[in-house]
Design an enzyme around this catalytic site. Structure first.
Site, PDB file in Angstrom:
ATOM      1  CD  GLN A  12      -3.148   0.758   0.674  1.00 57.69           C
ATOM      2  OE1 GLN A  12      -3.628  -0.347   0.718  1.00 57.69           O
ATOM      3  NE2 GLN A  12      -3.702   1.738   0.011  1.00 57.69           N
ATOM      4  CG  PHE A  13       1.822   3.610  -3.673  1.00 59.04           C
ATOM      5  CD1 PHE A  13       1.836   4.981  -3.902  1.00 59.04           C
ATOM      6  CD2 PHE A  13       0.919   2.823  -4.375  1.00 59.04           C
ATOM      7  CE1 PHE A  13       0.961   5.552  -4.821  1.00 59.04           C
ATOM      8  CE2 PHE A  13       0.049   3.372  -5.286  1.00 59.04           C
ATOM      9  CZ  PHE A  13       0.063   4.750  -5.510  1.00 59.04           C
ATOM     10  CB  THR A  14      -1.942   5.352  -0.803  1.00 59.97           C
ATOM     11  OG1 THR A  14      -2.550   4.240  -0.144  1.00 59.97           O
ATOM     12  CG2 THR A  14      -2.096   5.223  -2.312  1.00 59.97           C
TER      13      THR A  14
END
Length: 148
Positions: free
Chosen positions: A78-80
């Site tokens: 989950q890069f966000t």
């Protein structure tokens, strides 16, 4: 490295209308990697995650760990989680690690969980995914390896 963990009664991840990972009881883990994260950060979070006492004991108190309850993990990259939203209305993702590093550490993180004899199901790195879960409690925590 950051993780958002959610205690789950059940959870699954779907890519292109196909379920690629599912658990019946345990934790959903959303993992975000930043530029300066290392295997040491992953080791710290894995140790914390596996032993954190957030599952109910026989008295209904959160006093048991993932290992204690033989829980499983659904792990999603989950890069966000490293979005910077301080300015404007469009999140800036410059704090997220480049895909090569992020994928390497995501794989390492999951392998380290498996070393604790915990079943790990995963999403597919870099893909659009739909994650479904029944959050138990609800219990949701954020852990950051930089906040030791």
């Amino acid at each position: 490295m950051k993780v958002v963990i959610q205690r789950a009664e059940q959870a699954s991840v779907t890519v292109n209308d196909s379920t690629i990972g599912a658990i019946d009881y345990g934790l959903v883990v959303l993992l975000g990697v930043t530029h300066d994260d290392t295997a040491e950060d992953a080791d710290y979070l894995v140790n914390k995650l596996v032993h954190l006492r957030i599952f109910d004991d026989e008295d209904g108190k959160m006093n048991r760990s993932l290992k204690d309850v033989s829980g499983k993990v659904l792990s999603i990259s989950q890069f966000t989680l490293h979005a910077d939203t301080r300015k404007g209305r469009c999140p800036n993702y410059m704090n997220a690690a480049k895909p090569e590093l992020a994928n390497e550490l995501y794989d390492y993180f999951n392998q380290q969980i498996k070393q604790h004899d915990i079943q790990v199901e995963t999403g597919e790195f870099g893909q659009m995914m739909q994650v479904q879960l029944t959050n138990s409690g609800p219990v949701t925590l954020i852990l950051d390896s930089h906040d030791r």
